[in-house]
Design an enzyme around this catalytic site. Structure first.
Site, PDB file in Angstrom:
ATOM      1  N   GLU A   1       0.845  -1.195   0.000  1.00  0.00           N
ATOM      2  CA  GLU A   1       0.000   0.000   0.000  1.00  0.00           C
ATOM      3  C   GLU A   1       0.876   1.239   0.000  1.00  0.00           C
ATOM      4  O   GLU A   1       1.810   1.344   0.805  1.00  0.00           O
ATOM      5  CB  GLU A   1      -0.921   0.007   1.219  1.00  0.00           C
ATOM      6  CG  GLU A   1      -1.852   1.210   1.263  1.00  0.00           C
ATOM      7  CD  GLU A   1      -2.695   1.272   2.525  1.00  0.00           C
ATOM      8  OE1 GLU A   1      -3.337   2.313   2.741  1.00  0.00           O
ATOM      9  OE2 GLU A   1      -2.700   0.284   3.300  1.00  0.00           O
TER      10      GLU A   1
ATOM     11  N   ASP B   1      -5.886   9.301   9.438  1.00  0.00           N
ATOM     12  CA  ASP B   1      -4.518   8.942   9.795  1.00  0.00           C
ATOM     13  C   ASP B   1      -4.122   9.550  11.127  1.00  0.00           C
ATOM     14  O   ASP B   1      -4.359  10.734  11.389  1.00  0.00           O
ATOM     15  CB  ASP B   1      -3.546   9.402   8.704  1.00  0.00           C
ATOM     16  CG  ASP B   1      -3.727   8.633   7.420  1.00  0.00           C
ATOM     17  OD1 ASP B   1      -3.959   7.413   7.510  1.00  0.00           O
ATOM     18  OD2 ASP B   1      -3.637   9.233   6.344  1.00  0.00           O
TER      19      ASP B   1
ATOM     20  N   TYR C   1     -11.011  -4.244   3.594  1.00  0.00           N
ATOM     21  CA  TYR C   1     -10.113  -3.691   4.602  1.00  0.00           C
ATOM     22  C   TYR C   1     -10.922  -3.512   5.893  1.00  0.00           C
ATOM     23  O   TYR C   1     -11.781  -2.657   5.965  1.00  0.00           O
ATOM     24  CB  TYR C   1      -9.573  -2.353   4.106  1.00  0.00           C
ATOM     25  CG  TYR C   1      -8.395  -1.770   4.849  1.00  0.00           C
ATOM     26  CD1 TYR C   1      -8.371  -1.691   6.236  1.00  0.00           C
ATOM     27  CD2 TYR C   1      -7.308  -1.273   4.154  1.00  0.00           C
ATOM     28  CE1 TYR C   1      -7.294  -1.142   6.900  1.00  0.00           C
ATOM     29  CE2 TYR C   1      -6.224  -0.710   4.805  1.00  0.00           C
ATOM     30  CZ  TYR C   1      -6.224  -0.644   6.177  1.00  0.00           C
ATOM     31  OH  TYR C   1      -5.159  -0.092   6.840  1.00  0.00           O
TER      32      TYR C   1
END
Length: 256
Positions: A39, A50, A159
């Site tokens: 990734e 994040d 995911y």
């Protein structure tokens, strides 16, 4: 298709594009030490999902002058032996021609974490037209009906976000990770990979008792930010691979 089969445990390490001058060497080290895919995060000034480590990595890359053009140019000199997946945010992913440029650079998949299911169709259509899989995310808070809808339209892999929060290193794998992966695996034949907080080889080994693999990001970027070399990141990747068991026939090579 990101993975050719679903019979082995998948290891997907992460790197922020442009974080260092030799960041592409990290990709080489990853695939030499057992990565099944890689990734690549496009640095972004306001990465909403994040945590501190990936934010710091993005800031460093941007300070170095990283741009999409430069990252794709770096990838032009990289011989990928495993699928490459780009993670970015919707305001970049919706730009005309974006997916086609990724495909030209050898990218196989795209992750857009801030594109909700109800609004993702234009991004998915552009990605698919360019030959990219659009990989969805699910979380412990995802409702069962929405989980079914996401799984039904999933591409590449699913995911599974292990925590209600941002990315980052943690001292233990969240208890929600296993049940979430189990629930999704009942809904799709695609691999289900656990990410967010997979910080040690022991975490990865525990995760793959429930899931088909893991994504490892902050733990690797923390080491890089602290001065680790690409070879050292490769060694760390190898430890995750060893803890999880063998992958898609990838031979772990020691650095020369």
């Amino acid at each position: 298709m990101i993975f050719a089969d679903n019979t082995t445990k998948k290891l997907v390490p992460y790197a922020t594009g442009g974080i260092t001058r030799d960041w592409a060497d990290c990709l080489r080290a990853y695939q030499d030490h057992g990565a099944d895919a890689i990734e690549i995060g496009l640095p972004f000034s306001d990465p909403m999902l994040d945590g501190p480590t990936i934010q710091e990595a993005s800031d460093r890359a941007l300070a170095r002058g990283a741009t999409l053009d430069r990252i794709l140019a770096d990838l032009a000199g990289f011989r990928a032996e495993v699928p490459l997946i780009v993670m970015t945010y919707a305001n970049l992913a919706i730009r005309p021609g974006f997916a086609a440029r990724l495909a030209e650079a050898g990218i196989s998949g795209l992750i857009v974490p801030d594109a909700p299911l109800d609004e993702v169709a234009p991004i998915r259509d552009a990605a698919n037209a360019a030959g990219l899989d659009l990989i969805p995310l699910v979380a412990p808070s995802t409702r069962p009906d929405r989980l079914r809808d996401i799984a039904a339209g999933a591409q590449g892999f699913v995911y599974a976000v292990s925590v209600l929060g941002t990315t980052g290193e943690r001292d233990r794998l969240d208890a929600a990770a296993g049940p979430l992966a189990t629930a999704v695996r009942a809904l799709t034949e695609l691999p289900v990979l656990i990410g967010f907080g997979v910080s040690t080889p022991e975490h990865a080994a525990a995760a793959v008792t429930h899931a088909d693999g893991v994504v490892v990001a902050s733990a690797l970027m923390r080491r890089l930010l602290d001065g680790a070399s690409p070879a050292e990141l490769g060694t760390m990747t190898g430890r995750f691979r060893e803890a999880m068991g063998s992958g898609n026939g990838v031979r772990v090579r020691e650095p020369v």
